[in-house]
Design an enzyme around this catalytic site. Structure first.
Site, PDB file in Angstrom:
ATOM      1  N   ARG A  73      -8.262  -0.709  10.050  1.00 58.31           N
ATOM      2  CA  ARG A  73      -9.483  -1.430   9.643  1.00 58.31           C
ATOM      3  C   ARG A  73      -9.895  -2.442  10.719  1.00 58.31           C
ATOM      4  O   ARG A  73     -11.081  -2.611  11.000  1.00 58.31           O
ATOM      5  CB  ARG A  73      -9.238  -2.105   8.288  1.00 58.31           C
ATOM      6  CG  ARG A  73     -10.484  -2.755   7.735  1.00 58.31           C
ATOM      7  CD  ARG A  73     -10.363  -3.053   6.244  1.00 58.31           C
ATOM      8  NE  ARG A  73     -11.564  -3.701   5.749  1.00 58.31           N
ATOM      9  CZ  ARG A  73     -11.586  -4.943   5.256  1.00 58.31           C
ATOM     10  NH1 ARG A  73     -10.473  -5.648   5.167  1.00 58.31           N
ATOM     11  NH2 ARG A  73     -12.729  -5.459   4.835  1.00 58.31           N
ATOM     12  N   HIS A  77     -13.497  -2.546  12.517  1.00 55.14           N
ATOM     13  CA  HIS A  77     -14.340  -3.758  12.523  1.00 55.14           C
ATOM     14  C   HIS A  77     -14.580  -4.247  13.946  1.00 55.14           C
ATOM     15  O   HIS A  77     -15.598  -4.876  14.222  1.00 55.14           O
ATOM     16  CB  HIS A  77     -13.707  -4.858  11.661  1.00 55.14           C
ATOM     17  CG  HIS A  77     -13.890  -4.647  10.192  1.00 55.14           C
ATOM     18  ND1 HIS A  77     -14.080  -5.666   9.288  1.00 55.14           N
ATOM     19  CD2 HIS A  77     -13.935  -3.500   9.457  1.00 55.14           C
ATOM     20  CE1 HIS A  77     -14.223  -5.161   8.056  1.00 55.14           C
ATOM     21  NE2 HIS A  77     -14.122  -3.853   8.142  1.00 55.14           N
ATOM     22  N   ASP A  78     -13.655  -3.971  14.836  1.00 51.27           N
ATOM     23  CA  ASP A  78     -13.876  -4.335  16.245  1.00 51.27           C
ATOM     24  C   ASP A  78     -14.996  -3.461  16.825  1.00 51.27           C
ATOM     25  O   ASP A  78     -15.977  -3.968  17.373  1.00 51.27           O
ATOM     26  CB  ASP A  78     -12.583  -4.144  17.052  1.00 51.27           C
ATOM     27  CG  ASP A  78     -12.761  -4.566  18.505  1.00 51.27           C
ATOM     28  OD1 ASP A  78     -13.554  -5.505  18.757  1.00 51.27           O
ATOM     29  OD2 ASP A  78     -12.136  -3.968  19.399  1.00 51.27           O
ATOM     30  N   ASN A 105     -14.543  -9.936   7.298  1.00 51.10           N
ATOM     31  CA  ASN A 105     -13.347  -9.967   8.155  1.00 51.10           C
ATOM     32  C   ASN A 105     -12.238 -10.867   7.621  1.00 51.10           C
ATOM     33  O   ASN A 105     -11.127 -10.867   8.160  1.00 51.10           O
ATOM     34  CB  ASN A 105     -13.732 -10.391   9.575  1.00 51.10           C
ATOM     35  CG  ASN A 105     -14.563  -9.331  10.271  1.00 51.10           C
ATOM     36  OD1 ASN A 105     -14.451  -8.148   9.923  1.00 51.10           O
ATOM     37  ND2 ASN A 105     -15.394  -9.734  11.211  1.00 51.10           N
ATOM     38  N   HIS A 204     -10.247   5.466   3.785  1.00 57.49           N
ATOM     39  CA  HIS A 204      -9.933   4.800   2.518  1.00 57.49           C
ATOM     40  C   HIS A 204      -8.903   5.566   1.700  1.00 57.49           C
ATOM     41  O   HIS A 204      -8.628   5.218   0.565  1.00 57.49           O
ATOM     42  CB  HIS A 204     -11.211   4.569   1.706  1.00 57.49           C
ATOM     43  CG  HIS A 204     -12.110   3.535   2.323  1.00 57.49           C
ATOM     44  ND1 HIS A 204     -13.402   3.314   1.942  1.00 57.49           N
ATOM     45  CD2 HIS A 204     -11.885   2.649   3.331  1.00 57.49           C
ATOM     46  CE1 HIS A 204     -13.942   2.353   2.676  1.00 57.49           C
ATOM     47  NE2 HIS A 204     -13.039   1.943   3.534  1.00 57.49           N
ATOM     48  N   ASP A 256      -6.845   4.499  -3.090  1.00 58.86           N
ATOM     49  CA  ASP A 256      -6.611   5.890  -3.459  1.00 58.86           C
ATOM     50  C   ASP A 256      -5.369   5.869  -4.345  1.00 58.86           C
ATOM     51  O   ASP A 256      -4.248   5.973  -3.863  1.00 58.86           O
ATOM     52  CB  ASP A 256      -6.382   6.705  -2.167  1.00 58.86           C
ATOM     53  CG  ASP A 256      -6.049   8.151  -2.444  1.00 58.86           C
ATOM     54  OD1 ASP A 256      -6.180   8.594  -3.599  1.00 58.86           O
ATOM     55  OD2 ASP A 256      -5.659   8.844  -1.480  1.00 58.86           O
TER      56      ASP A 256
HETATM   57  C1  HEM Z   1     -18.416   3.469   5.364  1.00 59.24           C
HETATM   58  C2  HEM Z   1     -18.482   2.175   5.267  1.00 59.24           C
HETATM   59  C3  HEM Z   1     -17.317   1.321   4.878  1.00 59.24           C
HETATM   60  C4  HEM Z   1     -17.324   0.341   3.928  1.00 59.24           C
HETATM   61  C5  HEM Z   1     -18.498  -0.103   3.105  1.00 59.24           C
HETATM   62  C6  HEM Z   1     -15.980  -0.185   3.868  1.00 59.24           C
HETATM   63  C7  HEM Z   1     -15.591  -1.213   3.046  1.00 59.24           C
HETATM   64  C8  HEM Z   1     -14.291  -1.599   2.848  1.00 59.24           C
HETATM   65  C9  HEM Z   1     -13.860  -2.621   1.922  1.00 59.24           C
HETATM   66  C10 HEM Z   1     -14.773  -3.466   1.053  1.00 59.24           C
HETATM   67  C11 HEM Z   1     -12.515  -2.662   1.963  1.00 59.24           C
HETATM   68  C12 HEM Z   1     -11.608  -3.566   1.118  1.00 59.24           C
HETATM   69  C13 HEM Z   1     -11.414  -4.899   1.791  1.00 59.24           C
HETATM   70  C14 HEM Z   1     -10.641  -5.854   0.918  1.00 59.24           C
HETATM   71  O1  HEM Z   1     -11.155  -6.251  -0.123  1.00 59.24           O
HETATM   72  O2  HEM Z   1      -9.510  -6.220   1.280  1.00 59.24           O
HETATM   73  C15 HEM Z   1     -12.072  -1.693   2.926  1.00 59.24           C
HETATM   74  C16 HEM Z   1     -10.766  -1.434   3.229  1.00 59.24           C
HETATM   75  C17 HEM Z   1     -10.383  -0.572   4.223  1.00 59.24           C
HETATM   76  N1  HEM Z   1     -11.211   0.111   5.079  1.00 59.24           N
HETATM   77 FE1  HEM Z   1     -13.195   0.347   4.890  1.00 59.24          FE
HETATM   78  N2  HEM Z   1     -15.202   0.473   4.768  1.00 59.24           N
HETATM   79  C18 HEM Z   1     -15.974   1.403   5.415  1.00 59.24           C
HETATM   80  C19 HEM Z   1     -15.578   2.247   6.431  1.00 59.24           C
HETATM   81  C20 HEM Z   1     -14.320   2.248   6.973  1.00 59.24           C
HETATM   82  C21 HEM Z   1     -13.960   2.931   8.180  1.00 59.24           C
HETATM   83  C22 HEM Z   1     -14.933   3.685   9.080  1.00 59.24           C
HETATM   84  C23 HEM Z   1     -12.628   2.726   8.363  1.00 59.24           C
HETATM   85  C24 HEM Z   1     -11.740   3.186   9.479  1.00 59.24           C
HETATM   86  C25 HEM Z   1     -11.964   4.220  10.244  1.00 59.24           C
HETATM   87  C26 HEM Z   1     -12.164   1.943   7.243  1.00 59.24           C
HETATM   88  C27 HEM Z   1     -10.868   1.586   7.012  1.00 59.24           C
HETATM   89  C28 HEM Z   1     -10.431   0.814   5.940  1.00 59.24           C
HETATM   90  C29 HEM Z   1      -9.031   0.612   5.620  1.00 59.24           C
HETATM   91  C30 HEM Z   1      -7.859   1.294   6.295  1.00 59.24           C
HETATM   92  C31 HEM Z   1      -9.003  -0.282   4.557  1.00 59.24           C
HETATM   93  C32 HEM Z   1      -7.755  -0.835   3.859  1.00 59.24           C
HETATM   94  C33 HEM Z   1      -7.306  -2.093   4.574  1.00 59.24           C
HETATM   95  C34 HEM Z   1      -6.019  -2.695   4.039  1.00 59.24           C
HETATM   96  O3  HEM Z   1      -5.331  -2.102   3.225  1.00 59.24           O
HETATM   97  O4  HEM Z   1      -5.695  -3.816   4.468  1.00 59.24           O
HETATM   98  N3  HEM Z   1     -13.221   1.638   6.450  1.00 59.24           N
HETATM   99  N4  HEM Z   1     -13.170  -1.065   3.454  1.00 59.24           N
END
Ligand code: HEM
Length: 335
Positions: A73, A77-78, A105, A204, A256
């Protein structure tokens, strides 16, 4: 006769040498090439770089299996904000609030692992390996750890940026409430198409989310005290138990369910069953093309192949090459 041919050969040779020297002089200045495989080995700047990243990551992931999701993530974000230039790693200095302070972030983690890798690399290759490359490699190695082989290729040669502004974040990272059109626009602004959007959303399949990113889908969504009708009702009930209204800001749920630690195709099975956690996940079913791709990615082979391609594309967004940028001594501060 022999003497004459000796002279003509010498003259020809001279003419060739002069022409070659001239050609050398008029050669255009060397342009920075793009990212390449094994940049630090090929250029001889730090042959052990990639090995060192892998070593530290493996040590860390062995004790903390949530690191893959965190680092992936951070890398995303970077790349989406000012390109993959490690601007996300910079700390706020004085009144200059950095990207790290922007709302999406605040829930990032894993920065200390990047620091540790950087410290180890600096000991053997002082100021030769960029933080942007370290982050890209570490994300790949952490997610790939359970597979005992890299899940995607990471090209290297990025330089680190010198600017990180909180104001650059807005509009570049989609929110979990985004609809399909917004997602498509933001991704296409980064040179990423619908295949990339769906494949990368598949990230995700690992990791967790705070209740705040989706709880509005559970309570009074349409103003009639109901949940989001596009969310599977049984799943909504399951989520309500974990995120009561109001939920503690610290509560997290697996994105998931039952498989938050394993990188697999379950995310797409869940989305298809209307169990995507965010509105942005559910939005992938609202467009015919992306809904088709969601179905296609039920196949592990299709998803893994496209994910690897899309990560290569994402890792190349607006990278700084050659003399652009710098190689930071400390990933948290510009030199
Ligand atoms: C398509 C648009 C995307 C949206 C709207 C989105 C939004 C989010 C949000 C809201 C979270 C939860 C953050 C939290 O509350 O802690 C999250 C987690 C995460 N996102 Fe996304 N995301 C997107 C795309 C991506 C992409 C492109 C990647 C990587 C290639 C990614 C990787 C992750 C990962 C791995 C987590 C889990 C992080 C953790 O467990 O600490 N996301 N995302």
């Amino acid at each position: 006769m022999k003497m004459r041919s000796f002279f003509s050969i010498t003259l020809l040779l001279l003419a060739f040498l002069v022409a070659a020297a001239g050609a050398k002089k008029s050669k255009p200045p060397v342009k920075p090439v793009g990212l390449i495989p094994d940049y630090y080995k090929v250029t001889g700047t730090c042959k052990q770089a990639e090995k060192l990243v892998k070593q530290v990551v493996q040590e860390k992931v062995r004790n903390d299996s949530t690191l893959g999701a965190k680092l992936l993530r951070v890398h995303y974000h970077d790349c989406f904000v000012k390109g993959c230039d490690a601007s996300i790693l910079l700390n706020t200095v004085g009144t200059n609030q950095s990207e790290k302070d922007a709302r999406p972030n605040l829930s990032l983690g894993g920065f200390e692992v990047i620091d540790e890798i950087k410290t180890r690399i600096e000991k053997v290759c002082t100021q030769r390996v960029s933080c942007a490359d370290i982050l890209a490699l570490a994300a790949r190695d952490a997610v790939s750890f359970p597979f005992k082989k890299p899940l995607w290729d990471v090209l290297t040669g990025r330089k680190d940026g010198r600017v990180s502004l909180i104001s650059n974040v807005n509009g570049n990272l989609p929110s979990p409430f985004s609809d399909f059109a917004t997602l498509q626009t933001i991704f296409s602004n980064k040179g990423l198409d619908i295949n990339d959007l769906v494949a990368l959303s598949g990230a995700h399949t690992i990791g967790v989310s705070h209740c705040g990113a989706f709880s509005r889908r559970l309570y009074n969504f349409t103003g009639k005290g109901d949940a989001d009708p596009s969310l599977d009702p049984a799943y909504a009930e399951f989520l309500k138990k974990q995120c009561p209204n109001p939920a503690s800001p610290a509560t997290v749920v697996g994105m998931d369910p039952n498989s938050t630690l394993s990188f697999d195709t379950h995310y797409f099975t869940a989305v298809k069953k209307h169990q995507g956690l965010f509105q942005s996940d559910a939005a992938l079913l609202t467009n015919a093309t992306s809904a088709d791709i969601v179905r296609r990615f039920q196949s592990r082979d299709s998803f893994f192949k496209q994910f690897a391609k899309s990560m290569l594309k994402m890792g190349a967004i607006d990278v700084l090459l050659g003399d652009a940028g710098e190689i930071r001594k400390d990933c948290r501060f510009v030199n």
